[in-house]
Design an enzyme around this catalytic site. Structure first.
Site, PDB file in Angstrom:
ATOM      1  N   ASN A 133       0.873  -1.180   0.000  1.00 38.28           N
ATOM      2  CA  ASN A 133       0.000   0.000   0.000  1.00 38.28           C
ATOM      3  C   ASN A 133       0.910   1.230   0.000  1.00 38.28           C
ATOM      4  OD1 ASN A 133      -1.826   2.026   0.460  1.00 38.28           O
ATOM      5  ND2 ASN A 133      -2.341   1.404   2.558  1.00 38.28           N
ATOM      6  N   LYS A 177       0.136   4.267  -0.474  1.00 41.39           N
ATOM      7  CA  LYS A 177      -0.506   5.500   0.015  1.00 41.39           C
ATOM      8  C   LYS A 177      -0.196   6.660  -0.953  1.00 41.39           C
ATOM      9  CE  LYS A 177      -0.270   3.504   4.575  1.00 41.39           C
ATOM     10  NZ  LYS A 177      -0.228   3.669   6.013  1.00 41.39           N
ATOM     11  N   HIS A 230      -9.729   1.517   4.558  1.00 38.59           N
ATOM     12  CA  HIS A 230      -8.479   1.723   5.301  1.00 38.59           C
ATOM     13  C   HIS A 230      -8.723   2.724   6.436  1.00 38.59           C
ATOM     14  CE1 HIS A 230      -4.410   2.889   6.286  1.00 38.59           C
ATOM     15  NE2 HIS A 230      -4.018   1.769   5.711  1.00 38.59           N
ATOM     16  N   GLU A 234      -7.054   5.106   7.534  1.00 36.70           N
ATOM     17  CA  GLU A 234      -6.775   6.521   7.232  1.00 36.70           C
ATOM     18  C   GLU A 234      -7.981   7.158   6.541  1.00 36.70           C
ATOM     19  OE1 GLU A 234      -3.042   5.782   5.255  1.00 36.70           O
ATOM     20  OE2 GLU A 234      -2.149   5.332   7.207  1.00 36.70           O
ATOM     21  N   GLU A 275      -5.841  -4.473  10.652  1.00 39.53           N
ATOM     22  CA  GLU A 275      -4.827  -3.439  10.870  1.00 39.53           C
ATOM     23  C   GLU A 275      -5.201  -2.622  12.100  1.00 39.53           C
ATOM     24  OE1 GLU A 275      -2.581  -2.363   7.038  1.00 39.53           O
ATOM     25  OE2 GLU A 275      -4.376  -1.160   7.099  1.00 39.53           O
ATOM     26  N   GLY A 290       1.995   2.730  10.839  1.00 40.12           N
ATOM     27  CA  GLY A 290       2.973   3.806  10.671  1.00 40.12           C
ATOM     28  C   GLY A 290       3.616   4.262  11.973  1.00 40.12           C
ATOM     29  N   SER A 333       2.932  -1.522  10.633  1.00 40.61           N
ATOM     30  CA  SER A 333       4.379  -1.528  10.891  1.00 40.61           C
ATOM     31  C   SER A 333       5.041  -2.869  10.573  1.00 40.61           C
ATOM     32  CB  SER A 333       4.669  -1.106  12.339  1.00 40.61           C
ATOM     33  OG  SER A 333       4.214   0.218  12.560  1.00 40.61           O
TER      34      SER A 333
END
Ligand code: PGA
Length: 251
Positions: free
Chosen positions: A9, A11, A95, A97, A166, A172, A212
């Site tokens: 991914n 991003k 996701h 985010e 996730e 991250g 991560s």
């Protein structure tokens, strides 16, 4: 056997030429993979170029989001058929985010899953709790709500869908979940899937861990029932991404 999957991914990273350079390097590294399917999800602007770069390889293309309508006045959005036209086989949906920064709800995510399946795309449905939800012992409840919200009354088979667990606090941050936590959540997710769709064999739906992931922490995840990884930061360099793929291939 449930297929092994490693998904990049990217991003909001990489220009077209950076994406092409990655593909050149990664294709050489990943020749001869036997049991691991690799999917690369570049930003929309690089989809066509990456599709062309991957043409002579077995690496698959995915997008990072999709809209639920087939066409129309939706400025800035991309439809499922447009993704198929660009060469995509997969699409990341829900996701964290997008849930957190862009306000995506379970209702929107459900519409996206349905539209993607209708166009023949394989949704990579992302679920996971925040740190506060975990500390309040609500992780299982939240993930169940996300799975049910996205998939209840939607037709899908084992081949149609990928789930990525996730935990938001692991994305991250450099702090990954323990493989035991991921494994227990994977079992819970499979139970939820089985409850909402009694016709599928939930054990056969690929279930990924994300948050991560790096080569030096991923090996232990493969001891349990996790079938692969959704990788952000460590997927940006061909070498570091390939190290993760190699772990999956040799597991
Ligand atoms: P990360 O991102 O590997 O950089 O934590 C994972 C993801 O957001 O899918």
């Amino acid at each position: 056997m449930t297929p092994s999957l490693i998904i990049a991914n990217w991003k909001m990273h990489k220009t077209i030429s950076e994406a092409q350079a990655f593909c050149r390097d990664f294709i050489v590294l990943s020749r001869g993979l036997k049991k691991t399917t690799v999917v690369i999800c570049p930003p929309f602007t690089a989809l066509a170029a990456v599709a062309a770069s991957l043409k002579s390889s077995d690496i698959k293309l995915g997008a990072q989001d999709v809209h639920w309508e087939a066409k129309g006045a939706y400025t800035g959005e991309i439809s499922p058929d447009q993704l198929v036209d660009a060469g995509c086989r997969y699409v990341i949906i829900g996701h964290s985010e997008r849930r957190q920064i862009l306000g995506e709800t379970d209702i929107m995510i459900r519409k996206k899953v349905k539209a993607a399946l209708g166009a023949g795309l394989i949704p990579i449905l992302c679920v996971g709790e925040t740190l506060q939800e975990r500390q309040e012992n609500k992780a299982y409840e939240i993930v169940e709500q996300q799975i049910t919200g996205a998939l209840k009354d939607i037709e899908f088979t084992e081949e149609d869908l990928v789930i990525a667990y996730e935990p938001v606090w692991a994305i991250g941050t450099g702090v990954n979940a323990s493989y035991q936590d991921a494994d227990e959540m994977a079992a819970h997710i499979r139970t939820c899937l089985q409850n909402i769709n009694t016709r599928v064999m939930a054990a056969k739906i690929p279930l990924l861990y994300g948050g991560s992931v790096k080569a030096d922490n991923f090996a232990e995840f493969l001891q349990g029932s996790i079938n692969g990884a959704l990788v952000g930061g460590a997927s940006l360099e061909a070498d570091s991404f390939f190290q993760i793929v190699r772990l999956c291939e040799s597991a």
